[in-house]
Design a protein around this motif. Structure first.
Motif, PDB file in Angstrom:
ATOM      1  N   PRO A  43       0.732  -1.368   0.060  1.00 50.30           N
ATOM      2  CA  PRO A  43      -0.244   0.022   0.080  1.00 50.30           C
ATOM      3  C   PRO A  43       0.324   1.075  -0.270  1.00 50.30           C
ATOM      4  O   PRO A  43       1.905   1.461   0.630  1.00 50.30           O
ATOM      5  N   GLY A  44       0.449   2.392  -0.757  1.00 51.82           N
ATOM      6  CA  GLY A  44       1.165   3.521  -0.528  1.00 51.82           C
ATOM      7  C   GLY A  44       2.405   3.803  -1.229  1.00 51.82           C
ATOM      8  O   GLY A  44       3.473   4.498  -1.965  1.00 51.82           O
ATOM      9  N   HIS A  45       2.456   2.076  -2.559  1.00 45.26           N
ATOM     10  CA  HIS A  45       3.651   2.058  -3.374  1.00 45.26           C
ATOM     11  C   HIS A  45       4.239   3.424  -4.632  1.00 45.26           C
ATOM     12  O   HIS A  45       3.038   3.830  -5.375  1.00 45.26           O
ATOM     13  N   THR A  46       4.826   4.009  -4.307  1.00 40.20           N
ATOM     14  CA  THR A  46       4.552   5.119  -5.310  1.00 40.20           C
ATOM     15  C   THR A  46       6.106   5.680  -6.010  1.00 40.20           C
ATOM     16  O   THR A  46       7.395   5.128  -6.182  1.00 40.20           O
ATOM     17  N   LEU A  47       6.264   6.493  -6.771  1.00 38.75           N
ATOM     18  CA  LEU A  47       6.822   5.953  -8.470  1.00 38.75           C
ATOM     19  C   LEU A  47       7.287   7.940  -8.499  1.00 38.75           C
ATOM     20  O   LEU A  47       6.431   8.630  -8.324  1.00 38.75           O
ATOM     21  N   VAL A  48       8.235   7.971  -8.388  1.00 38.37           N
ATOM     22  CA  VAL A  48       9.066   9.566  -9.004  1.00 38.37           C
ATOM     23  C   VAL A  48       9.366   9.883  -9.620  1.00 38.37           C
ATOM     24  O   VAL A  48      10.787   9.010  -9.718  1.00 38.37           O
ATOM     25  N   VAL A  49       9.560  10.035 -10.808  1.00 35.45           N
ATOM     26  CA  VAL A  49       9.762  10.107 -12.113  1.00 35.45           C
ATOM     27  C   VAL A  49       9.895  11.750 -12.474  1.00 35.45           C
ATOM     28  O   VAL A  49       9.598  12.839 -12.702  1.00 35.45           O
ATOM     29  N   PRO A  50      11.373  12.011 -13.576  1.00 34.48           N
ATOM     30  CA  PRO A  50      12.211  13.021 -13.407  1.00 34.48           C
ATOM     31  C   PRO A  50      11.366  13.649 -14.633  1.00 34.48           C
ATOM     32  O   PRO A  50      11.245  12.753 -15.161  1.00 34.48           O
ATOM     33  N   LYS A  51      10.918  14.560 -15.255  1.00 31.77           N
ATOM     34  CA  LYS A  51      11.295  15.165 -16.071  1.00 31.77           C
ATOM     35  C   LYS A  51      12.040  15.142 -17.021  1.00 31.77           C
ATOM     36  O   LYS A  51      11.051  15.233 -18.276  1.00 31.77           O
ATOM     37  N   VAL A  52      13.041  14.625 -16.828  1.00 30.47           N
ATOM     38  CA  VAL A  52      13.749  14.103 -17.921  1.00 30.47           C
ATOM     39  C   VAL A  52      14.371  12.945 -18.741  1.00 30.47           C
ATOM     40  O   VAL A  52      13.768  12.944 -17.837  1.00 30.47           O
ATOM     41  N   ALA A  53      14.512  13.158 -19.201  1.00 27.99           N
ATOM     42  CA  ALA A  53      14.227  11.658 -20.689  1.00 27.99           C
ATOM     43  C   ALA A  53      15.504  10.711 -20.429  1.00 27.99           C
ATOM     44  O   ALA A  53      16.283  11.033 -21.399  1.00 27.99           O
ATOM     45  N   ALA A  54      15.009  10.584 -19.785  1.00 25.15           N
ATOM     46  CA  ALA A  54      16.808  10.274 -19.303  1.00 25.15           C
ATOM     47  C   ALA A  54      16.129   8.416 -19.091  1.00 25.15           C
ATOM     48  O   ALA A  54      14.490   8.089 -18.472  1.00 25.15           O
ATOM     49  N   THR A  55      16.247   7.127 -20.037  1.00 26.80           N
ATOM     50  CA  THR A  55      15.840   5.784 -19.621  1.00 26.80           C
ATOM     51  C   THR A  55      16.633   5.488 -18.460  1.00 26.80           C
ATOM     52  O   THR A  55      15.724   4.339 -17.988  1.00 26.80           O
ATOM     53  N   ASN A  56      17.563   5.395 -17.833  1.00 29.30           N
ATOM     54  CA  ASN A  56      17.764   5.400 -16.194  1.00 29.30           C
ATOM     55  C   ASN A  56      18.557   5.503 -15.838  1.00 29.30           C
ATOM     56  O   ASN A  56      19.323   6.808 -15.852  1.00 29.30           O
ATOM     57  N   LEU A  57      19.765   5.630 -14.586  1.00 28.03           N
ATOM     58  CA  LEU A  57      19.967   6.355 -13.310  1.00 28.03           C
ATOM     59  C   LEU A  57      21.134   6.226 -14.778  1.00 28.03           C
ATOM     60  O   LEU A  57      21.846   7.826 -14.311  1.00 28.03           O
ATOM     61  N   LEU A  58      21.828   5.223 -15.434  1.00 30.42           N
ATOM     62  CA  LEU A  58      23.123   6.113 -16.385  1.00 30.42           C
ATOM     63  C   LEU A  58      23.405   6.465 -17.043  1.00 30.42           C
ATOM     64  O   LEU A  58      24.523   7.166 -17.482  1.00 30.42           O
ATOM     65  N   ASN A  59      22.467   7.385 -17.204  1.00 30.06           N
ATOM     66  CA  ASN A  59      22.102   8.211 -18.067  1.00 30.06           C
ATOM     67  C   ASN A  59      21.230   9.758 -17.973  1.00 30.06           C
ATOM     68  O   ASN A  59      21.310  10.459 -18.871  1.00 30.06           O
ATOM     69  N   MET A  60      21.174   9.890 -17.180  1.00 34.40           N
ATOM     70  CA  MET A  60      20.475  11.006 -16.610  1.00 34.40           C
ATOM     71  C   MET A  60      21.646  11.560 -16.327  1.00 34.40           C
ATOM     72  O   MET A  60      22.490  11.729 -15.903  1.00 34.40           O
ATOM     73  N   PRO A  61      21.107  13.125 -16.890  1.00 38.21           N
ATOM     74  CA  PRO A  61      22.635  13.868 -16.768  1.00 38.21           C
ATOM     75  C   PRO A  61      22.913  14.147 -15.454  1.00 38.21           C
ATOM     76  O   PRO A  61      21.675  14.356 -14.098  1.00 38.21           O
ATOM     77  N   ALA A  62      23.447  14.480 -15.079  1.00 37.64           N
ATOM     78  CA  ALA A  62      24.513  14.454 -13.812  1.00 37.64           C
ATOM     79  C   ALA A  62      23.766  15.536 -12.446  1.00 37.64           C
ATOM     80  O   ALA A  62      23.688  16.069 -11.866  1.00 37.64           O
ATOM     81  N   ASP A  63      23.600  16.726 -13.641  1.00 41.90           N
ATOM     82  CA  ASP A  63      23.790  18.082 -13.548  1.00 41.90           C
ATOM     83  C   ASP A  63      22.011  17.850 -12.996  1.00 41.90           C
ATOM     84  O   ASP A  63      21.936  19.017 -12.094  1.00 41.90           O
ATOM     85  N   ALA A  64      20.948  17.052 -13.460  1.00 44.89           N
ATOM     86  CA  ALA A  64      19.907  17.891 -13.312  1.00 44.89           C
ATOM     87  C   ALA A  64      19.432  16.376 -12.009  1.00 44.89           C
ATOM     88  O   ALA A  64      18.516  16.316 -11.172  1.00 44.89           O
ATOM     89  N   LEU A  65      21.024  15.403 -11.737  1.00 42.64           N
ATOM     90  CA  LEU A  65      20.123  14.497 -10.882  1.00 42.64           C
ATOM     91  C   LEU A  65      20.494  15.270  -9.210  1.00 42.64           C
ATOM     92  O   LEU A  65      19.463  14.394  -8.697  1.00 42.64           O
ATOM     93  N   GLY A  66      20.808  16.010  -8.982  1.00 39.99           N
ATOM     94  CA  GLY A  66      21.147  16.359  -7.472  1.00 39.99           C
ATOM     95  C   GLY A  66      19.359  16.733  -7.016  1.00 39.99           C
ATOM     96  O   GLY A  66      18.637  16.826  -5.903  1.00 39.99           O
TER      97      GLY A  66
END
Ligand code: AMP
Length: 143
Positions: A43-66
């Motif tokens: 119950p309460g399982h929530t997903l937090v999705v960045p607005k940046v178009a990144a497929t996964n953590l490895l190609n998320m732009p580093a400057d958007a990660l923080g």
């Protein structure tokens, strides 16, 4: 290799971000959208999705990660508070071999109670609309 596949703008979370598909939204800011997993592992399982178009953590732009992680923490606090949870499980899967099924970066937040197990990833079954609406309202009220 799945891990480095190009971003598919037709993935389900991209459609949710564009408002083309519905979701049980609990939070939104300039960097993320957070909504309930409709096949929750608890119950309460929530997903937090960045607005940046990144497929996964490895190609998320580093400057958007923080800023994204600050939002993940903000949602995590509300999810914990809404369920008065004893614990909080955070999952994040990368690539099909890593357990990922939707190829837009997201963190899973699952409130946990002492002694209560989790359903397996991808085996949750669809939650009832009644439960999803109640959990959505509880989390929104906890910010
Ligand atoms: P992952 O396997 O880490 O890529 O997680 C994808 C998650 O998205 C799974 O836990 C699914 O239950 C969830 N999911 C799939 N479609 C939807 C949807 N339309 N709305 C909310 N959650 C979804």
């Amino acid at each position: 290799m799945h891990l480095f596949r190009p971003y598919d703008p037709q993935n389900i979370f991209a459609k949710i971000l564009r408002g083309e598909m519905p979701c049980f939204k609990v939070y939104e800011d300039e960097v993320c959208l957070a909504f309930l997993d409709i096949f929750p592992q608890g119950p309460g399982h929530t997903l937090v999705v960045p607005k940046v178009a990144a497929t996964n953590l490895l190609n998320m732009p580093a400057d958007a990660l923080g800023t994204y992680m600050v939002s993940v923490q903000k949602v995590a606090k509300a999810v914990q508070k809404a369920f008065q949870a004893d614990g909080l499980t955070v999952f994040q899967f990368n690539g099909a071999a890593g357990g990922q099924t939707v190829f837009h970066l997201h963190f899973h937040l699952i409130p946990r109670q002492e002694g209560v197990g989790l359903k397996s990833h991808g085996q949750g079954g669809k939650a009832s609309e009644e439960d999803l609406l109640a959990h959505q309202a509880a989390i929104i009220a906890a910010f």
